[in-house]
Design an enzyme around this catalytic site. Structure first.
Site, mmCIF file in Angstrom:
data_model
loop_
_atom_site.group_PDB
_atom_site.id
_atom_site.type_symbol
_atom_site.label_atom_id
_atom_site.label_comp_id
_atom_site.label_asym_id
_atom_site.label_seq_id
_atom_site.Cartn_x
_atom_site.Cartn_y
_atom_site.Cartn_z
ATOM 1 N N PHE A 102 0.861 -1.181 0.000
ATOM 2 C CA PHE A 102 0.000 0.000 0.000
ATOM 3 C C PHE A 102 0.902 1.237 0.000
ATOM 4 C CE2 PHE A 102 -2.718 3.295 1.741
ATOM 5 C CZ PHE A 102 -3.810 3.169 0.891
ATOM 6 N N ASP A 123 1.344 -4.553 8.804
ATOM 7 C CA ASP A 123 0.194 -3.672 8.598
ATOM 8 C C ASP A 123 -1.031 -4.577 8.479
ATOM 9 O OD1 ASP A 123 -1.840 -2.055 7.613
ATOM 10 O OD2 ASP A 123 -0.500 -0.845 6.367
ATOM 11 N N TYR A 161 -11.155 2.013 10.175
ATOM 12 C CA TYR A 161 -12.381 2.332 9.403
ATOM 13 C C TYR A 161 -12.778 1.262 8.402
ATOM 14 C CZ TYR A 161 -8.557 4.330 6.555
ATOM 15 O OH TYR A 161 -7.383 4.531 5.884
ATOM 16 N N LYS A 162 -12.019 0.170 8.330
ATOM 17 C CA LYS A 162 -12.374 -0.866 7.345
ATOM 18 C C LYS A 162 -13.239 -1.924 8.030
ATOM 19 C CE LYS A 162 -7.978 -0.146 4.916
ATOM 20 N NZ LYS A 162 -8.458 0.523 3.704
ATOM 21 N N ARG A 195 -12.558 -4.519 -7.049
ATOM 22 C CA ARG A 195 -12.501 -5.234 -5.768
ATOM 23 C C ARG A 195 -13.889 -5.263 -5.127
ATOM 24 N NH1 ARG A 195 -8.365 -2.241 -1.937
ATOM 25 N NH2 ARG A 195 -10.021 -0.678 -2.086
HETATM 26 C C1 LIG Z 1 -2.742 -1.494 3.924
HETATM 27 C C2 LIG Z 1 -3.102 -0.083 4.261
HETATM 28 N N1 LIG Z 1 -2.331 0.636 5.091
HETATM 29 C C3 LIG Z 1 -2.638 1.915 5.400
HETATM 30 C C4 LIG Z 1 -3.752 2.539 4.865
HETATM 31 C C5 LIG Z 1 -4.042 3.989 5.127
HETATM 32 O O1 LIG Z 1 -4.003 4.342 6.415
HETATM 33 P P1 LIG Z 1 -4.339 5.809 6.971
HETATM 34 O O2 LIG Z 1 -5.140 6.525 5.939
HETATM 35 O O3 LIG Z 1 -5.093 5.541 8.241
HETATM 36 O O4 LIG Z 1 -3.066 6.483 7.243
HETATM 37 C C6 LIG Z 1 -4.593 1.814 4.027
HETATM 38 C C7 LIG Z 1 -5.808 2.454 3.482
HETATM 39 O O5 LIG Z 1 -6.531 1.929 2.680
HETATM 40 C C8 LIG Z 1 -4.259 0.481 3.705
HETATM 41 O O6 LIG Z 1 -5.012 -0.238 2.871
#
Ligand SMILES: Cc1ncc(COP(=O)(O)O)c(C=O)c1O
Length: 392
Positions: A124, A194, A217-218, A362
């Site tokens: 990501f 992560d 939030y997911k 997705r």
């Molecule tokens: C694997 C992963 N890490 C981090 C994030 C983003 O995190 P944040 O916006 O809370 O910094 C996402 C967002 O979709 C994600 O999919």
């Protein structure tokens, strides 16, 4: 493909069927994007109203002593069992990106003889961007990002930290957490996971991992921009320092001293004042997961996956998500040159999925508020929609 009657029979025997009533998903909508923004739990509406009207409106500043100050550790302790950590190893704070920064800098300072962060190319983006930024803050440190099939060889005696996303945001491919944690440790490196697409989606056991981060939030249904969490294994907590050493992570924030003294345990990983409107909303979402048997929940996710995968096969869609359940998370991804237009057309027909550049669509599988019938209906609409997009 499974018939609606067969799907309804599965729903009748589904131990999670009653959970749907606890979520405010609009009638007629098939919401397949809970892996990006989880649905709204009804309890969140009540919790948010209470936060605004009573806690803020009536109790005002007294609320800090009536649960607000403890919220980051309290909610962290509730997330801990979902990720195989101890209650005192998890705290809620900031965003995933900010928490990544804190942990990467701390990990780079752990052993001055090691200076490389190894991650996966195509991880990501924020993980890579933050790792690059964090490395730039530590003299001599660098980031190396390599494709998955070259990761093992990239981890060596220079590696300070292996930074991996457990479930890939595009393909839903899942790393074998125990094996990669062992691989990092065998090389003398630390590992950070992560868990953004894992917690609340698949069974997770951090085991011997050193640290972790994840989104609220997911699959935790914490609301848009919900605070994130971070985990530091108990064995590192006394030695590691938070580089964003704000007053809320101080051992005695209200002593208002000039000199910084880190708080005990996970408290030091706080930086500024917790965003209580969001914290309380997150807590209501996390409470929906309390006591949920993640193995059973993922088994339902796998059954939902099979319906969409079978439809994909029938209509010639390329599935890029592994078929073997233990090798994936809780969404299914298809590749198609016109993926963006197809996703838009599906949304027009009441099926919300999403598109990831350049050619991935997705569909999130959130068993608490999706039925087998929803997925059979979505699969039918997918086939009808795809018929409008003939291959060249
Ligand atoms: C694997 C992963 N890490 C981090 C994030 C983003 O995190 P944040 O916006 O809370 O910094 C996402 C967002 O979709 C994600 O999919």
């Amino acid at each position: 493909m499974m018939t609606l009657e067969e799907a309804r029979a599965l729903d009748a025997a589904d131990p999670f069927a009653s959970a749907r009533a606890r979520f405010a998903v609009p009638d007629g909508l098939i919401y397949l994007d809970g892996k990006s923004l989880g649905a709204l739990p009804g309890a969140t509406i009540d919790a948010s109203r209470d936060t605004v009207e009573r806690q803020w409106g009536e109790r005002l500043i007294r609320s800090w002593g009536e649960g607000w100050m403890d919220a980051p550790a309290r909610i962290g302790a509730k997330i801990a069992p979902l990720i195989g950590a101890k209650p005192n190893e998890v705290i809620v704070a900031d965003s995933t990106s900010t928490n990544l920064f804190k942990l990467i800098v701390a990990a780079l300072r752990h052993d001055p003889a090691r200076s490389v962060v190894v991650s996966e190319a195509g991880n990501f983006p924020t993980d890579l961007h933050i790792a690059e930024g964090a490395a730039a803050c530590v003299p001599g440190a660098t980031l190396i990002a390599v494709p998955r099939d070259r990761l093992a060889e990239a981890i060596d005696g220079d590696t300070a930290l292996v930074l991996l996303t457990h479930v890939h945001y595009k393909t839903a491919e899942r790393f074998d957490m125990a094996a990669w944690t062992r691989r990092a440790h065998d090389a003398g490196a630390l590992i950070c996971w992560d868990l953004s697409h894992s917690a609340g989606a698949v069974p997770v056991d951090l085991g011997e991992a050193d640290c972790a981060v994840g989104c609220g939030y997911k699959f935790l249904n914490g609301g848009p921009g919900a605070p994130a969490y971070l985990m530091v294994a108990a064995r590192h907590q006394a030695a590691w320092a938070n580089p964003i050493s704000g007053w809320m992570g101080h051992a005695a924030p209200f002593a208002f001293t000039d000199a910084y003294a880190p708080g005990e345990g996970m408290e030091r990983w706080r930086s500024g004042t917790p965003a209580m409107l969001s914290m309380n909303a997150l807590e209501a979402g996390v409470d929906e997961m309390a006591g949920v048997d993640m193995t059973a929940l993922f088994a339902k996710s796998a059954a939902l996956f099979d319906i969409l995968a079978a439809q994909g096969d029938a209509i010639g869609l390329e599935c890029v998500t592994p078929r073997e359940p233990t090798k994936r998370g809780s969404h299914i991804a298809f590749r198609h040159a016109r993926a963006r237009e197809i996703v838009d057309a599906l949304i027009d027909r009441g099926v919300i999925g999403d598109f990831r550049d350049p050619d991935i669509m997705r569909f999130g599988l959130t068993p608490l508020y999706l039925s087998h019938e929803d997925i059979v209906r979505a699969a039918t609409i997918l086939a009808e929609t795809l018929a409008d997009f003939p291959r060249d």
